[in-house]
Design a protein around this motif. Sequence first.
Motif: not given
Length: 401
Positions: A239-248
């Motif tokens: 469910e994460l957006d692109h930038d948040t996923f990359c940060a995680r």
Amino acid sequence: MSKQSPRYDIAIVGGGMVGAVLAVALSRADFSVALVEAKRPSRFELGDDYELRVSAIAPGTRRVLENLGLWASVERRRCCAFTGMKVWEAGGASELFLEHTAVGLPELGHIVENNLIVDSAWQALTDVDIYCPAKMESLAIDSDAARLRLDDGTVVSAALVVGAEGANSPVRAAAGIETTGWPYGQRCTVGTVTPARHHRHIAWQRFTETGPVAFLPLSDGRCSLAWHADDALAAELAELDHDTFCARLTEASGGVLGEIEHMDKRASFPLKLQHAREYCRPRVALAGDAAHVVHPMAGQGVNLGLLDVAGMVEALEAGRAANRDAGDMTYLRRYQRARMAENLMMLGTTDAFKRVYGSANPLLRTLRQSAIGIAANLAPIRQIMIHHAVGLSANGPRLLQ
């Protein structure tokens, strides 16, 4: 009214990596072969971006593809050699690094897109009768042949029918072969990522409490991601957006390659262990995921399937030399004995790794940190691990020589 086809030595159901390569191998061994596949695979185009699913092809498995004349087609288009594997645990002080120099090989393996292997095999099916698009509707076993009825009414007769159509094999079900296994309650998120730093031709794997995060090197400097996570975390990641996923992902990987700057489309699939109780019955045999499904953390699923190819060809050639047809149980059992032992060992190993490295138990955490440290500091153990990973054998089937 049914349409009757010629009788074949072997009819293979499933034209994915294992089924298509098996069809090539058997036709090159002068067996008459039919291949039944529901959907013709799309051609591999070099200009397309990387496929979501890739495989780590070990040197032993590559030898199979080389001996069938398929590896040259893969190598000249797109693959990436890796020369080392680094394994460590989040929060641990020890790390394990395996290098190609330890076994005198130029690399430990190659990362190859699954559809490239499939495409290379399909282009080599020149002596195989292809029934596509076609699905198996029923399977009848007689004393002299197995008969596949397809969804267009065609009846394909063969001395042997091979199920190579994946974990939910209709051939396996029709033959009444049962399976054992269990779901892992995990999903693997895959896709192509762009890290800040080059992978340096190393396969990176960091173990976390919810599963390993792996970066597999690609030829343009990017990496193929395999993030194994418990179902709840996998659902959250989806469910994460692109930038948040990359940060995680940067956090989960420990920043080993710097920040994850970009990720193309991503997908996930559930993980499970599954093993057929038998690999053969009269005039029926199984190969690849139809016979065994392992946890992908060791990257051995496709390798095991292609080793099934080598083992089956060896057994059927031995049967032919003894004037037996391809459905003879004596030689099918030879295939089963050889492959089941190795596959069970790998299933047990990957299952144990998943349970040990997927636990937050403090005692297990201490034990696995110790295990990594011991393996890292004892050269003989590293040698054994590398030799097993590369899969080369001087005494194996002809296609492995």
